[in-house]
Design a protein around this motif. Structure first.
Motif, PDB file in Angstrom:
ATOM      1  N   SER A  47      -3.648  -7.692  11.860  1.00 23.64           N
ATOM      2  CA  SER A  47      -2.744  -9.630  10.997  1.00 23.64           C
ATOM      3  C   SER A  47      -1.936  -9.431   9.905  1.00 23.64           C
ATOM      4  CB  SER A  47      -4.861 -10.079  11.015  1.00 23.64           C
ATOM      5  OG  SER A  47      -4.635 -10.431   9.760  1.00 23.64           O
ATOM      6  N   PRO A  48      -1.325 -10.965  10.246  1.00 25.35           N
ATOM      7  CA  PRO A  48      -0.312 -10.786   9.261  1.00 25.35           C
ATOM      8  C   PRO A  48      -0.503 -11.198   8.039  1.00 25.35           C
ATOM      9  CG  PRO A  48       0.403 -11.407  10.891  1.00 25.35           C
ATOM     10  CD  PRO A  48      -0.583 -11.403  11.713  1.00 25.35           C
ATOM     11  N   ASN A  49      -1.565 -11.606   7.552  1.00 27.91           N
ATOM     12  CA  ASN A  49      -2.185 -12.170   6.320  1.00 27.91           C
ATOM     13  C   ASN A  49      -2.878 -10.718   5.328  1.00 27.91           C
ATOM     14  OD1 ASN A  49      -1.546 -14.886   6.814  1.00 27.91           O
ATOM     15  ND2 ASN A  49      -2.760 -15.227   7.896  1.00 27.91           N
ATOM     16  N   THR A  50      -3.778 -10.036   6.648  1.00 34.03           N
ATOM     17  CA  THR A  50      -4.674  -8.733   5.489  1.00 34.03           C
ATOM     18  C   THR A  50      -3.229  -8.116   5.699  1.00 34.03           C
ATOM     19  OG1 THR A  50      -5.997  -8.920   7.646  1.00 34.03           O
ATOM     20  CG2 THR A  50      -5.702  -7.069   6.555  1.00 34.03           C
ATOM     21  N   ARG A  51      -2.004  -7.754   6.426  1.00 30.18           N
ATOM     22  CA  ARG A  51      -1.469  -6.995   5.713  1.00 30.18           C
ATOM     23  C   ARG A  51      -0.904  -7.549   4.780  1.00 30.18           C
ATOM     24  NH1 ARG A  51       2.449  -5.730  11.289  1.00 30.18           N
ATOM     25  NH2 ARG A  51       1.058  -4.188  12.452  1.00 30.18           N
ATOM     26  N   ARG A  52      -0.149  -9.091   4.372  1.00 25.92           N
ATOM     27  CA  ARG A  52       0.033  -8.753   3.491  1.00 25.92           C
ATOM     28  C   ARG A  52      -0.682  -8.909   2.079  1.00 25.92           C
ATOM     29  NH1 ARG A  52       0.369 -14.393   4.954  1.00 25.92           N
ATOM     30  NH2 ARG A  52       2.693 -14.216   4.860  1.00 25.92           N
ATOM     31  N   ALA A  53      -1.858  -9.405   1.756  1.00 26.38           N
ATOM     32  CA  ALA A  53      -3.090  -8.656   0.873  1.00 26.38           C
ATOM     33  C   ALA A  53      -3.196  -7.087   1.052  1.00 26.38           C
ATOM     34  CB  ALA A  53      -4.624  -8.663   1.307  1.00 26.38           C
ATOM     35  N   LEU A  54      -2.477  -6.573   1.809  1.00 28.50           N
ATOM     36  CA  LEU A  54      -2.534  -4.547   2.056  1.00 28.50           C
ATOM     37  C   LEU A  54      -1.237  -4.343   1.007  1.00 28.50           C
ATOM     38  CD1 LEU A  54      -3.483  -3.506   5.847  1.00 28.50           C
ATOM     39  CD2 LEU A  54      -4.885  -2.968   3.084  1.00 28.50           C
ATOM     40  N   ALA A  55      -0.439  -5.356   1.454  1.00 29.68           N
ATOM     41  CA  ALA A  55       0.863  -4.707   0.799  1.00 29.68           C
ATOM     42  C   ALA A  55       0.609  -4.910  -0.524  1.00 29.68           C
ATOM     43  CB  ALA A  55       2.173  -6.058   1.237  1.00 29.68           C
ATOM     44  N   VAL A  56       0.217  -6.160  -1.783  1.00 30.37           N
ATOM     45  CA  VAL A  56      -0.369  -6.259  -3.087  1.00 30.37           C
ATOM     46  C   VAL A  56      -0.027  -4.648  -2.666  1.00 30.37           C
ATOM     47  CG1 VAL A  56      -0.810  -7.657  -4.412  1.00 30.37           C
ATOM     48  CG2 VAL A  56      -0.018  -8.555  -2.611  1.00 30.37           C
ATOM     49  N   LEU A  57      -2.197  -4.854  -2.616  1.00 32.14           N
ATOM     50  CA  LEU A  57      -3.418  -3.595  -2.986  1.00 32.14           C
ATOM     51  C   LEU A  57      -2.074  -2.534  -3.505  1.00 32.14           C
ATOM     52  CD1 LEU A  57      -6.016  -4.394  -1.091  1.00 32.14           C
ATOM     53  CD2 LEU A  57      -6.211  -4.534  -3.393  1.00 32.14           C
ATOM     54  N   HIS A  58      -0.955  -1.668  -1.898  1.00 31.50           N
ATOM     55  CA  HIS A  58      -0.720  -0.578  -2.348  1.00 31.50           C
ATOM     56  C   HIS A  58       1.149  -0.907  -3.137  1.00 31.50           C
ATOM     57  CE1 HIS A  58      -2.722   0.495   0.932  1.00 31.50           C
ATOM     58  NE2 HIS A  58      -3.005   0.283   2.463  1.00 31.50           N
ATOM     59  N   GLU A  59       1.399  -1.687  -3.473  1.00 30.73           N
ATOM     60  CA  GLU A  59       2.215  -1.559  -4.507  1.00 30.73           C
ATOM     61  C   GLU A  59       1.572  -1.376  -5.743  1.00 30.73           C
ATOM     62  OE1 GLU A  59       5.444  -2.336  -4.385  1.00 30.73           O
ATOM     63  OE2 GLU A  59       5.367  -2.989  -2.613  1.00 30.73           O
ATOM     64  N   LYS A  60       0.506  -2.122  -6.214  1.00 31.88           N
ATOM     65  CA  LYS A  60      -0.628  -1.722  -7.340  1.00 31.88           C
ATOM     66  C   LYS A  60      -1.318  -0.381  -7.268  1.00 31.88           C
ATOM     67  CE  LYS A  60       0.391  -5.221  -9.775  1.00 31.88           C
ATOM     68  NZ  LYS A  60       1.424  -5.438 -10.133  1.00 31.88           N
ATOM     69  N   GLY A  61      -1.237   0.836  -6.522  1.00 33.11           N
ATOM     70  CA  GLY A  61      -1.331   1.350  -5.743  1.00 33.11           C
ATOM     71  C   GLY A  61      -3.234   1.286  -5.963  1.00 33.11           C
ATOM     72  N   LEU A  62      -3.748   0.815  -5.776  1.00 31.02           N
ATOM     73  CA  LEU A  62      -5.246   0.414  -6.365  1.00 31.02           C
ATOM     74  C   LEU A  62      -6.041   0.810  -4.507  1.00 31.02           C
ATOM     75  CD1 LEU A  62      -5.499  -3.442  -7.140  1.00 31.02           C
ATOM     76  CD2 LEU A  62      -5.712  -1.589  -8.623  1.00 31.02           C
ATOM     77  N   SER A  63      -7.106   1.121  -5.357  1.00 30.34           N
ATOM     78  CA  SER A  63      -8.378   1.740  -3.471  1.00 30.34           C
ATOM     79  C   SER A  63      -8.635   0.339  -3.546  1.00 30.34           C
ATOM     80  CB  SER A  63      -9.162   2.734  -4.021  1.00 30.34           C
ATOM     81  OG  SER A  63      -9.766   2.387  -5.055  1.00 30.34           O
ATOM     82  N   PHE A  64      -9.512   0.655  -1.858  1.00 37.57           N
ATOM     83  CA  PHE A  64     -10.148  -0.545  -1.986  1.00 37.57           C
ATOM     84  C   PHE A  64     -10.941  -0.418  -0.493  1.00 37.57           C
ATOM     85  CE2 PHE A  64      -6.205  -0.210   0.326  1.00 37.57           C
ATOM     86  CZ  PHE A  64      -7.055  -0.784   1.663  1.00 37.57           C
ATOM     87  N   ASP A  65     -12.567  -0.907  -0.288  1.00 39.38           N
ATOM     88  CA  ASP A  65     -13.280  -0.226   1.100  1.00 39.38           C
ATOM     89  C   ASP A  65     -12.515  -1.853   2.420  1.00 39.38           C
ATOM     90  OD1 ASP A  65     -14.455   0.061   2.622  1.00 39.38           O
ATOM     91  OD2 ASP A  65     -16.307  -0.458   2.107  1.00 39.38           O
TER      92      ASP A  65
END
Length: 259
Positions: A47-65
């Motif tokens: 999903s493009p919109n999911t990837r947008r949020a994922l990109a920020v999480l990864h840029e910040k080096g954050l863990s998530f479920d």
């Protein structure tokens, strides 16, 4: 002065500005306490919109479920998911009792909470620079995204559903996108990225649609503009974005099923 978990508000920035504890130490401890249980992200890896949020999480080096909402089987419209987002869309971010929908809102929330961590996606110290960054974020939302999303739908999503792209719609929409990219080309002749000479949220917001469009005939609109082409190459090469597009980094977690 210490920070107790029960005292931590939604914004660590606001909390730490009101304490005598050193800023860096307070932010670090506050974030650790406020997010000790981690984020939960409902979404679908393609999903493009999911990837947008994922990109920020990864840029910040954050863990998530990651919790998969399978869009291909209509999980987003099932009774088990609609209480989470009545609009039947992904992504959805859960941070404790806080629930956020809309990928751009999620992205800005993560950046504001974790402003001192990972990639600095907004300039929080200079409001004029932040104003420019915000302006380009709105340009993405209101000028770039409408034609880009239509082109992704016609050339990528419809074929995945066994439907044929409407060539008339594609041609008409490409003309609209060209006008936007002409503006970008002039801007990027004098700036490495859209808002400044560093990568910001304004650039990141473009990534999901660009990624898909570069695998369609519409890619020529980007490649025919040298400055735009260089910009696309730089932002799509970021490790955080590559990880956001990697389905293997997502799967292995549970999937939403109807109760």
């Amino acid at each position: 002065m210490g920070v107790n978990a029960s005292d931590v508000p939604t914004s660590c920035y606001a909390y730490c500005n009101q304490t005598s504890e050193s800023g860096h130490q307070c932010y670090k401890r506050c974030e650790e306490l406020a997010h000790k249980d981690g984020y939960k992200l409902y979404g679908y890896p393609s999903s493009p919109n999911t990837r947008r949020a994922l990109a920020v999480l990864h840029e910040k080096g954050l863990s998530f479920d990651p919790i998969t909402v399978n869009l291909t089987t209509g999980d987003q419209q099932k009774p088990s998911f609609l209480p989470i987002n009545p609009f039947g869309q992904v992504p959805v971010l859960l941070d404790g009792h806080l629930k956020l929908i809309e990928s751009r809102a999620i992205s800005l929330y993560i950046e504001n909470v974790h402003r001192s961590r990972g990639t600095k996606l907004l300039n929080h110290k200079n409001y004029k620079k932040m104003g420019t960054e915000t302006m380009w974020m709105y340009v993405e939302s209101f000028e770039f995204d409408p034609p880009a999303s239509i082109l992704v739908w016609e050339q990528t999503i419809k074929p995945m559903k066994g439907l044929k792209a409407d060539s008339k719609v594609v041609n008409e929409t490409e003309r609209k996108l060209e006008k936007v990219l002409d503006v970008y080309e002039e801007r990027l002749k004098n700036s490495s990225f859209l808002a400044s000479n560093r990568f910001t949220m304004a650039d990141l917001f473009h990534l999901p649609n660009i990624q898909y469009l570069m695998n369609t005939t519409t890619k020529r609109l980007f490649e025919n503009r040298p400055s735009v082409h260089r910009w696309v190459a730089k932002i799509t090469a970021r490790p955080a974005w590559k990880k956001a597009c990697d389905a293997n980094a997502w799967y292995g977690k549970r999937r939403i099923t109807e109760n």
